[in-house]
Enzyme design. Structure first.
Site, PDB file in Angstrom:
ATOM      1  CD1 TRP A   3      -0.258  -1.582   3.104  1.00  0.00           C
ATOM      2  CD2 TRP A   3       0.532   0.495   3.358  1.00  0.00           C
ATOM      3  NE1 TRP A   3       0.489  -1.563   4.264  1.00  0.00           N
ATOM      4  CE2 TRP A   3       0.973  -0.293   4.444  1.00  0.00           C
ATOM      5  CE3 TRP A   3       0.892   1.839   3.305  1.00  0.00           C
ATOM      6  CZ2 TRP A   3       1.777   0.229   5.466  1.00  0.00           C
ATOM      7  CZ3 TRP A   3       1.689   2.353   4.316  1.00  0.00           C
ATOM      8  CH2 TRP A   3       2.131   1.547   5.375  1.00  0.00           C
ATOM      9  CG  ASN A   4       5.075   1.174   0.697  1.00  0.00           C
ATOM     10  OD1 ASN A   4       4.648   0.249   0.005  1.00  0.00           O
ATOM     11  ND2 ASN A   4       6.359   1.352   0.923  1.00  0.00           N
ATOM     12  N   PRO A  40      -3.868  -5.879  -5.271  1.00  0.00           N
ATOM     13  CG  PRO A  40      -5.306  -4.042  -5.478  1.00  0.00           C
ATOM     14  CD  PRO A  40      -5.107  -5.462  -5.954  1.00  0.00           C
ATOM     15  N   GLY A  84       6.395  -6.731  -0.154  1.00  0.00           N
ATOM     16  CA  GLY A  84       5.727  -6.664   1.133  1.00  0.00           C
ATOM     17  C   GLY A  84       6.635  -7.166   2.226  1.00  0.00           C
ATOM     18  CB  SER A  85       5.929  -8.248   5.667  1.00  0.00           C
ATOM     19  OG  SER A  85       5.094  -9.386   5.510  1.00  0.00           O
ATOM     20  CD  GLU A 122      13.283  -7.039  -4.598  1.00  0.00           C
ATOM     21  OE1 GLU A 122      13.910  -6.754  -3.546  1.00  0.00           O
ATOM     22  OE2 GLU A 122      13.805  -7.670  -5.537  1.00  0.00           O
ATOM     23  CD  GLU A 141      10.095  -3.927   7.078  1.00  0.00           C
ATOM     24  OE1 GLU A 141      10.453  -3.269   6.089  1.00  0.00           O
ATOM     25  OE2 GLU A 141       9.416  -4.968   6.990  1.00  0.00           O
TER      26      GLU A 141
END
Length: 479
Positions: free
Chosen positions: A151-152, A176, A227-228, A248, A379
């Site tokens: 989402w960023n 998304p 994402g994470s 990523e 993180e």
């Protein structure tokens, strides 16, 4: 304010979820403002979307490269024509400042044009033959690509996945984040307006169930994910060895500040990397490793600047940091501030929720981080910055490399030899010298090391970027 009625795109038709279930997205700076209502896609919806995408892949894969490029070019123009509206929608849906949103909205069409050019450069190779015949390779689309995005950067990151996938002749099933469904829909609308065959792209909204279904479907030849690390590992396991995945993932990105650094410059580099985008960037700065000789003065400068940072609605003049994007982001921020204090780190400033009907927080600066603390190693993905001390470059490198992540790292120094040594010894896929850890050129390959990436195919640019979306055959011909 307008409440958008979102739909999924399946088989070229805009449709609700088969279950009828929907979810609402609220403005993170004004929780009473409903941005839109969107379908909660199920695994059954994804199955249908993939089936149609298989048909779309056959149609789109037969389209000539120059025609594929024309579609991406036309989609870029559509986005540019609506830039002012898109900036407002991005601020309202995700919480960026107006300046941050304008940067993303302007970059996304440039991304599509970059990948439009790549469509013209898909070639094979020829090889010597021992029998006088011909040996060559040909590159073909993998078929259906699954794109699972965060989402960023709801326009920029999807365009870096969907753009090359379409340029290579694939159909795309796009899932998304449920935090930014409206901007995802806008990108799909741009591609359709540009002339993309409707079955060549599917849009499925929703959460983990939809994403897992995209990754698990064996008709999806390649899955690209940002994402994470935790979610990325699940995607990787679902894809398995017979298909391909490009991941990523997380980061715990350090900036090393040496004793010869210009501290005003260093402070600005740190502040931009740590608190730009409200700290919600995978390449954002989360650790400062400062030489003993400059640590205290640098900490004081950064803490004072953090305290002075103007936090508010990104549409308001003078705002330097918008809200966190969602309630779970706020909860995570406050949890890690509590964890840091319990671990014995010193909270120098910030770390609290601010007044207002939104997810506003005061950026947190910690001192006294130890290598084994959770706030040093995990993180956080928010505006939390921690300081560590180092006696010299060797210790600084060890501290910088001392996490499971290896996405981005930076150094601030006037000494070119130190800078080059740090670049050589850093366990990060992206190394920045006298620059923030965040931000990159669209023409440069991007990818992390260690738990930040699968380290298979690079994202964004470079030879391996397009190869991810293409399969290769070796052909032998004897006259």
């Amino acid at each position: 304010m307008t409440v958008h009625e979102g739909l999924s795109l399946i088989g070229g038709e805009w449709v609700p979820a088969s279950s009828g279930v929907t979810f609402r997205r609220h403005n993170p700076a004004d929780l009473g403002d409903v941005v839109g209502e969107f379908p909660e896609s199920s695994a059954a919806d994804v199955e249908k979307a993939v089936a149609y995408a298989v048909e779309g892949a056959a149609e789109w894969g037969a389209v000539a490269a120059e025609k594929r490029a024309d579609v991406l070019e036309a989609a870029a123009r559509w986005l540019e024509d609506r830039a002012a509206d898109l900036v407002g929608e991005l601020v309202r849906e995700e919480g960026k400042t107006r300046a941050e949103a304008a940067m993303e909205v302007s970059r996304t069409p440039r991304n599509l044009r970059f990948y439009a050019a790549e469509a013209h450069r898909i070639t094979g190779d020829s090889y010597p033959s021992t029998d006088g015949g011909l040996v060559y390779t040909r590159r073909e689309p993998v078929g259906v690509v699954g794109a699972i995005t965060p989402w960023n950067f709801p326009l920029n990151i999807p365009s870096r996945k969907i753009g090359p996938a379409l340029a290579a002749g694939n159909a795309v099933v796009f899932k998304p984040s449920p935090v930014t469904p409206l901007l995802a829909q806008r990108l799909v609308e741009a591609l359709l307006a540009g002339g993309l065959p409707p079955k060549a792209i599917a849009l499925v909204h929703g959460g983990a169930e939809a994403g897992a279904a995209v990754a698990a479907d064996e008709r999806v030849g390649a899955v690209t994910f940002t994402g994470s690390t935790r979610a990325g590992r699940a995607v990787h396991a679902a894809v398995g060895p017979a298909r391909r995945a490009q991941l990523e993932m997380g980061g715990k990105n350090p900036v090393v500040v040496m004793d010869d650094a210009d501290l005003d410059r260093a402070a600005q580099i740190i502040l931009k990397g740590a608190f730009g985008l409200s700290g919600q960037a995978c390449t954002g700065t989360s650790r400062v490793i400062a030489h003993d000789a400059v640590h205290d003065e640098l900490l004081d400068r950064v803490a004072r600047a953090a305290e002075a940072r103007v936090v508010g609605n990104g549409l308001d003049d003078g705002v330097q940091m918008g809200p966190l994007a969602a309630d779970f982001q706020l909860e995570k921020f406050l949890d890690y501030v509590r964890i840091g204090e319990e671990e014995g780190a010193e909270l120098v400033t910030g770390g609290r929720r601010l007044p207002g009907d939104g997810y506003f927080v005061a950026p947190a600066v910690f001192a006294g981080l130890a290598p084994d603390m959770r706030i040093t190693r995990e993180e956080i993905f928010g505006p939390v910055l921690g300081f560590q001390r180092a006696s010299g470059l060797d210790e600084a490198v060890d501290l910088a490399n001392g996490t499971d992540y290896g996405l981005s790292a930076g150094i601030v120094t006037r000494d070119l030899d130190r800078a080059l040594e740090f670049a050589r010894r850093s366990d990060s896929g992206l190394v920045k010298v006298n620059q923030p850890t965040s931000g990159m050129a669209m023409t440069v390959p991007f990818g992390g090391l260690k738990d930040s990436s699968t380290q298979t195919f690079k994202e964004q640019a470079g030879p391996s970027m397009m190869l991810f979306y293409l399969r290769e055959k070796s052909v032998y011909i004897t006259p």
